[in-house]
Enzyme design. Structure first.
Site, PDB file in Angstrom:
ATOM      1  N   HIS A   1      -0.431 -20.805  -1.305  1.00  0.00           N
ATOM      2  CA  HIS A   1       0.853 -19.873  -0.807  1.00  0.00           C
ATOM      3  C   HIS A   1       1.328 -19.404  -2.114  1.00  0.00           C
ATOM      4  O   HIS A   1       1.757 -18.446  -2.270  1.00  0.00           O
ATOM      5  CB  HIS A   1       1.605 -20.651  -0.081  1.00  0.00           C
ATOM      6  CG  HIS A   1       0.977 -20.839   1.772  1.00  0.00           C
ATOM      7  ND1 HIS A   1       0.005 -21.671   1.819  1.00  0.00           N
ATOM      8  CD2 HIS A   1       1.426 -20.190   2.785  1.00  0.00           C
ATOM      9  CE1 HIS A   1      -0.401 -21.364   3.273  1.00  0.00           C
ATOM     10  NE2 HIS A   1       0.275 -20.555   3.558  1.00  0.00           N
TER      11      HIS A   1
ATOM     12  N   TYR B   1       0.811  -1.281   0.125  1.00  0.00           N
ATOM     13  CA  TYR B   1       0.090   0.019   0.039  1.00  0.00           C
ATOM     14  C   TYR B   1       0.786   1.249   0.047  1.00  0.00           C
ATOM     15  O   TYR B   1       2.100   1.096   0.153  1.00  0.00           O
ATOM     16  CB  TYR B   1      -0.865  -0.029   1.156  1.00  0.00           C
ATOM     17  CG  TYR B   1      -0.474   0.258   2.451  1.00  0.00           C
ATOM     18  CD1 TYR B   1       0.461  -0.837   3.214  1.00  0.00           C
ATOM     19  CD2 TYR B   1      -0.347   1.509   3.207  1.00  0.00           C
ATOM     20  CE1 TYR B   1       0.977  -0.332   4.397  1.00  0.00           C
ATOM     21  CE2 TYR B   1       0.113   1.624   4.550  1.00  0.00           C
ATOM     22  CZ  TYR B   1       0.870   0.537   4.991  1.00  0.00           C
ATOM     23  OH  TYR B   1       1.473   0.938   6.288  1.00  0.00           O
TER      24      TYR B   1
ATOM     25  N   GLU C   1      11.803   2.581  14.655  1.00  0.00           N
ATOM     26  CA  GLU C   1      10.742   3.518  13.944  1.00  0.00           C
ATOM     27  C   GLU C   1       9.402   3.385  14.663  1.00  0.00           C
ATOM     28  O   GLU C   1       9.366   2.579  15.509  1.00  0.00           O
ATOM     29  CB  GLU C   1      10.746   3.385  12.503  1.00  0.00           C
ATOM     30  CG  GLU C   1      10.073   1.809  12.054  1.00  0.00           C
ATOM     31  CD  GLU C   1       9.866   1.700  10.500  1.00  0.00           C
ATOM     32  OE1 GLU C   1       9.778   2.649   9.762  1.00  0.00           O
ATOM     33  OE2 GLU C   1       9.915   0.656  10.108  1.00  0.00           O
TER      34      GLU C   1
ATOM     35  N   ARG D   1       8.353   4.611  -4.452  1.00  0.00           N
ATOM     36  CA  ARG D   1       8.309   3.351  -3.291  1.00  0.00           C
ATOM     37  C   ARG D   1       7.423   2.343  -3.565  1.00  0.00           C
ATOM     38  O   ARG D   1       7.450   1.034  -3.331  1.00  0.00           O
ATOM     39  CB  ARG D   1       8.085   4.080  -1.950  1.00  0.00           C
ATOM     40  CG  ARG D   1       8.320   2.807  -0.935  1.00  0.00           C
ATOM     41  CD  ARG D   1       8.312   3.588   0.617  1.00  0.00           C
ATOM     42  NE  ARG D   1       6.962   4.106   0.769  1.00  0.00           N
ATOM     43  CZ  ARG D   1       6.506   5.002   1.818  1.00  0.00           C
ATOM     44  NH1 ARG D   1       7.490   5.362   2.592  1.00  0.00           N
ATOM     45  NH2 ARG D   1       5.503   5.535   2.184  1.00  0.00           N
TER      46      ARG D   1
ATOM     47  N   ARG E   1      -7.053 -19.905  -2.961  1.00  0.00           N
ATOM     48  CA  ARG E   1      -6.067 -19.646  -1.874  1.00  0.00           C
ATOM     49  C   ARG E   1      -4.937 -20.897  -1.971  1.00  0.00           C
ATOM     50  O   ARG E   1      -5.198 -22.068  -1.786  1.00  0.00           O
ATOM     51  CB  ARG E   1      -6.971 -19.814  -0.238  1.00  0.00           C
ATOM     52  CG  ARG E   1      -5.511 -19.305   0.528  1.00  0.00           C
ATOM     53  CD  ARG E   1      -6.306 -19.245   2.002  1.00  0.00           C
ATOM     54  NE  ARG E   1      -5.520 -19.046   3.130  1.00  0.00           N
ATOM     55  CZ  ARG E   1      -4.536 -20.138   3.381  1.00  0.00           C
ATOM     56  NH1 ARG E   1      -4.384 -21.238   3.331  1.00  0.00           N
ATOM     57  NH2 ARG E   1      -3.636 -19.621   4.535  1.00  0.00           N
TER      58      ARG E   1
ATOM     59  N   LEU F   1      10.888   1.306   7.282  1.00  0.00           N
ATOM     60  CA  LEU F   1      10.412   1.922   6.032  1.00  0.00           C
ATOM     61  C   LEU F   1      11.179   2.818   5.741  1.00  0.00           C
ATOM     62  O   LEU F   1      11.661   3.698   6.510  1.00  0.00           O
ATOM     63  CB  LEU F   1       8.786   1.847   6.310  1.00  0.00           C
ATOM     64  CG  LEU F   1       8.285   2.532   4.722  1.00  0.00           C
ATOM     65  CD1 LEU F   1       7.944   1.406   4.060  1.00  0.00           C
ATOM     66  CD2 LEU F   1       6.892   3.171   5.405  1.00  0.00           C
TER      67      LEU F   1
ATOM     68  N   LYS G   1       6.517  -1.706   1.745  1.00  0.00           N
ATOM     69  CA  LYS G   1       5.295  -1.365   2.575  1.00  0.00           C
ATOM     70  C   LYS G   1       4.111  -2.195   2.319  1.00  0.00           C
ATOM     71  O   LYS G   1       3.238  -2.255   1.437  1.00  0.00           O
ATOM     72  CB  LYS G   1       4.806   0.148   2.098  1.00  0.00           C
ATOM     73  CG  LYS G   1       4.035   0.874   2.880  1.00  0.00           C
ATOM     74  CD  LYS G   1       4.225   2.172   2.679  1.00  0.00           C
ATOM     75  CE  LYS G   1       2.922   3.265   3.324  1.00  0.00           C
ATOM     76  NZ  LYS G   1       3.134   3.318   4.616  1.00  0.00           N
TER      77      LYS G   1
END
Ligand SMILES: Cc1ncc(COP(=O)(O)O)c(C=O)c1O
Length: 300
Positions: free
Chosen positions: A102, A33, A182, A52, A100, A207, A149
């Protein structure tokens, strides 16, 4: 005037915006995101967040859902339809919808793209910044790729909840060596006892904050220096000032860590000034060549 979300190629009323139950973002946190702050309806640090996003996707081998140019148009349209001037834009890209398993689905599975936009009450936000916020610390327990992210944010969720229950706005992760990495959703900074600006270097498992990056440029333009060196919570409480940065928080003064005052327990003058300078720059829509180059270097 209602809100609209963008979901896989369509703008839909916010209340009806849904993704499939087998979206890999939903089932496996197989998604990334980005968050942009919006000033006067424009994306702040547009380039840094795009870069990014592209990097997060490429590290995970997820395709960009469309070209940067097309995506820019969709983001602009999302802002326009929601009539947001000051606010936040959230974008999420997952590896798509597939039964579903992996392992990655077949190459034909298109990535999913979701975008939402919300307004912020800038006056309320500024009132909060003028008071400063409290921070708690918590042991670092995240995976080794915090430079991506990813929407896999469970440790961040638990850290934020711990902060909230302690009356704080943010939690700082502290690594095995006792250094702050962070915040759960922000970069961490201090103005140490000697008056030096300090923040963790981006070779650490953190990040690479876009706001952090722009602020480095703001600081350089002010003729100040930054020591990209880790600090401990004890150094933070012995510091003159502390603050956090992020697209959501911009530059937000920190007035206590684990219940111990930072400085005199009020927002520091440098943090307050840097907040003003950052906002002025964002409102002016400045994302100059030097900041872009710095972002590229930083993300490389
Ligand atoms: C863990 C973490 N660190 C730092 C930041 C600040 O990054 P940026 O300035 O790019 O918003 C965020 C923002 O969401 C974050 O989630």
């Amino acid at each position: 005037m209602g809100r609209f979300a963008y979901v896989n190629g369509r703008f839909v009323p916010y209340g009806q915006a849904v993704v499939h139950i087998e979206d890999r973002g939903y089932q496996l946190a197989d998604a990334v995101y980005e968050v942009w702050s919006l000033f006067d309806g424009k994306l702040a640090d547009a380039e840094g967040h795009f870069l990014r996003l592209e990097r997060s996707l490429s590290e995970l081998r997820i395709a960009m859902p469309m070209s940067r140019r097309a995506l820019t148009l969709v983001l602009r349209e999302a802002i326009r339809r929601n009539r947001v001037k000051d606010g936040l834009l959230y974008l999420q890209v997952s590896r798509g919808v597939a039964p579903r398993e992996h392992v990655f689905p077949s190459g034909e599975t298109p990535p999913s793209l979701v975008i939402t936009v919300k307004s912020l009450d800038r006056a309320a936000v500024e009132a909060k910044a003028a008071k400063g916020v409290h921070v708690v610390t918590t042991p670092e327990n995240r995976w080794g790729r915090c430079d991506i992210k990813s929407v896999g944010l469970l440790p961040n969720v638990l850290a934020k909840q711990k902060a909230k229950e302690a009356g704080a706005a943010e939690a700082w992760f502290v690594d095995d060596l006792g250094f702050v990495t962070e915040g759960a959703s922000s970069s961490a900074w201090i103005v140490d006892a000697e008056g030096r600006l300090r923040t963790r270097d981006t070779n650490a498992n953190i990040l690479r904050g876009v706001t952090r990056n722009t602020l480095l440029q703001v600081i350089a333009d002010e003729g100040l220096e930054v020591d990209e060196r880790p600090f401990t919570p004890a150094e933070a409480t012995a510091a003159r000032e502390a603050f956090i940065t992020g697209a959501g928080t911009l530059v937000l003064p920190v007035i206590s860590v684990d219940g111990r005052k930072v400085g005199d327990g009020a927002p520091g003058p440098l943090a307050t000034k840097l907040r003003r300078l950052y906002i002025e720059r964002a409102r002016a829509g400045r994302s100059d060549q030097r900041a872009r180059l710095r972002t590229c270097r930083n993300l490389a």
